[in-house]
Motif scaffolding. Structure first.
Motif, short mmCIF file in Angstrom:
data_model
loop_
_atom_site.label_atom_id
_atom_site.label_comp_id
_atom_site.label_asym_id
_atom_site.label_seq_id
_atom_site.Cartn_x
_atom_site.Cartn_y
_atom_site.Cartn_z
N MET A 147 0.82 -1.21 0.00
CA MET A 147 0.00 0.00 0.00
C MET A 147 0.85 1.27 0.00
N LYS A 148 1.92 1.29 0.79
CA LYS A 148 2.79 2.46 0.85
C LYS A 148 3.39 2.75 -0.51
N LYS A 149 3.82 1.70 -1.20
CA LYS A 149 4.42 1.87 -2.52
C LYS A 149 3.37 2.35 -3.54
N VAL A 150 2.15 1.82 -3.42
CA VAL A 150 1.08 2.23 -4.34
C VAL A 150 0.76 3.71 -4.14
N ILE A 151 0.68 4.15 -2.89
CA ILE A 151 0.38 5.56 -2.61
C ILE A 151 1.54 6.45 -3.04
N LYS A 152 2.77 6.01 -2.78
CA LYS A 152 3.95 6.81 -3.13
C LYS A 152 4.09 6.97 -4.64
N THR A 153 3.92 5.87 -5.38
CA THR A 153 4.09 5.92 -6.83
C THR A 153 2.80 6.30 -7.56
N LYS A 154 1.68 6.30 -6.82
CA LYS A 154 0.36 6.56 -7.41
C LYS A 154 0.09 5.60 -8.57
N SER A 155 0.51 4.35 -8.36
CA SER A 155 0.34 3.32 -9.38
C SER A 155 0.03 1.99 -8.71
N VAL A 156 -0.91 1.25 -9.28
CA VAL A 156 -1.29 -0.05 -8.71
C VAL A 156 -0.64 -1.21 -9.44
N GLU A 157 0.46 -0.94 -10.13
CA GLU A 157 1.12 -2.00 -10.89
C GLU A 157 1.67 -3.11 -9.99
N TYR A 158 1.86 -2.82 -8.72
CA TYR A 158 2.38 -3.82 -7.78
C TYR A 158 1.27 -4.55 -7.03
N MET A 159 0.02 -4.18 -7.29
CA MET A 159 -1.11 -4.82 -6.63
C MET A 159 -2.06 -5.32 -7.73
N PRO A 160 -1.91 -6.58 -8.13
CA PRO A 160 -2.70 -7.11 -9.25
C PRO A 160 -4.21 -7.02 -8.99
N PHE A 161 -4.94 -6.52 -9.96
CA PHE A 161 -6.37 -6.30 -9.83
C PHE A 161 -7.12 -7.60 -9.55
N TRP A 162 -6.81 -8.66 -10.29
CA TRP A 162 -7.58 -9.90 -10.15
C TRP A 162 -7.30 -10.60 -8.82
N VAL A 163 -6.15 -10.37 -8.23
CA VAL A 163 -5.89 -10.90 -6.89
C VAL A 163 -6.80 -10.19 -5.88
N CYS A 164 -6.96 -8.89 -6.04
CA CYS A 164 -7.83 -8.12 -5.15
C CYS A 164 -9.29 -8.53 -5.33
N VAL A 165 -9.73 -8.72 -6.57
CA VAL A 165 -11.11 -9.15 -6.83
C VAL A 165 -11.35 -10.54 -6.24
N ALA A 166 -10.38 -11.44 -6.43
CA ALA A 166 -10.53 -12.80 -5.91
C ALA A 166 -10.59 -12.79 -4.38
N GLY A 167 -9.75 -11.99 -3.74
CA GLY A 167 -9.77 -11.91 -2.28
C GLY A 167 -11.08 -11.35 -1.76
N PHE A 168 -11.58 -10.29 -2.40
CA PHE A 168 -12.86 -9.71 -2.00
C PHE A 168 -14.00 -10.70 -2.21
N SER A 169 -14.02 -11.36 -3.37
CA SER A 169 -15.08 -12.33 -3.67
C SER A 169 -15.06 -13.50 -2.70
N ASN A 170 -13.87 -14.00 -2.42
CA ASN A 170 -13.74 -15.12 -1.49
C ASN A 170 -14.22 -14.71 -0.09
N GLY A 171 -13.84 -13.52 0.35
CA GLY A 171 -14.27 -13.04 1.66
C GLY A 171 -15.77 -12.91 1.75
N ILE A 172 -16.40 -12.39 0.71
CA ILE A 172 -17.87 -12.21 0.72
C ILE A 172 -18.58 -13.55 0.73
N VAL A 173 -18.14 -14.48 -0.11
CA VAL A 173 -18.82 -15.78 -0.19
C VAL A 173 -18.73 -16.51 1.15
N TRP A 174 -17.55 -16.54 1.76
CA TRP A 174 -17.39 -17.24 3.03
C TRP A 174 -18.07 -16.51 4.18
N ALA A 175 -18.11 -15.19 4.14
CA ALA A 175 -18.82 -14.45 5.19
C ALA A 175 -20.32 -14.73 5.12
N VAL A 176 -20.88 -14.78 3.93
CA VAL A 176 -22.30 -15.11 3.78
C VAL A 176 -22.54 -16.54 4.23
#
Length: 150
Positions: A60-89
């Motif tokens: 997160m610090k690197k993303v904010i410093k560089t103002k770029s999300v190239e180090y945080m893959p989008f599909w990893v974030c989507v998969a983590g969010f989706s997995n969290g929602i499915v298991w929470a439900v």
């Protein structure tokens, strides 16, 4: 180099097996009721689950410093969010507090990651990264190719 990597992976797996065996032995020998065992193992699983969900935020610090999300893959974030929602439900069906806690926190962390993507996604291609493969390093070695033959 490849053998070195294999040794690291082998020791990592060995360490995980020893840790899991230790947890099993501790819960079986130290706690004599199913309720206590479930509580101890549940708390351990919640802790490691939250660590798993939070790991993409380590950049997160690197993303904010560089103002770029190239180090945080989008599909990893989507998969983590989706997995969290499915298991929470799912945790609401038999109301399992351990599954709900870890995955509820994971869902919230996934929202944070997706918000960061929404904020910085346009600058992902233009990021001011020092680690880009095409950018020359500051230290260059001069290679002399002229050889004289005798």
């Amino acid at each position: 180099m490849e053998m070195h990597f294999q040794m690291i992976v082998a020791f990592g797996l060995l360490g995980e097996a020893i840790f899991a065996t230790g947890i099993v032995l501790l819960t079986l020998l130290a706690f004599h009721t199913t309720g206590k065992r479930s509580t101890i193992v549940g708390v351990i699983c919640v802790i490691f689950g939250i660590i798993l969900y939070a790991s993409p935020l380590s950049v997160m610090k690197k993303v904010i410093k560089t103002k770029s999300v190239e180090y945080m893959p989008f599909w990893v974030c989507v998969a983590g969010f989706s997995n969290g929602i499915v298991w929470a439900v799912y945790a609401f069906l038999p109301l399992d507090p351990f599954v709900l806690t870890g995955n509820g926190v994971g869902c919230c962390l996934g929202i944070v990651q997706l918000c960061m993507h929404a904020k910085y996604h346009k600058s992902a291609a233009k990021g001011d990264s020092e680690d880009k493969p095409g950018k020359p390093s500051e230290v260059q070695l001069q290679v002399e190719t002229n050889r004289t033959s005798a």
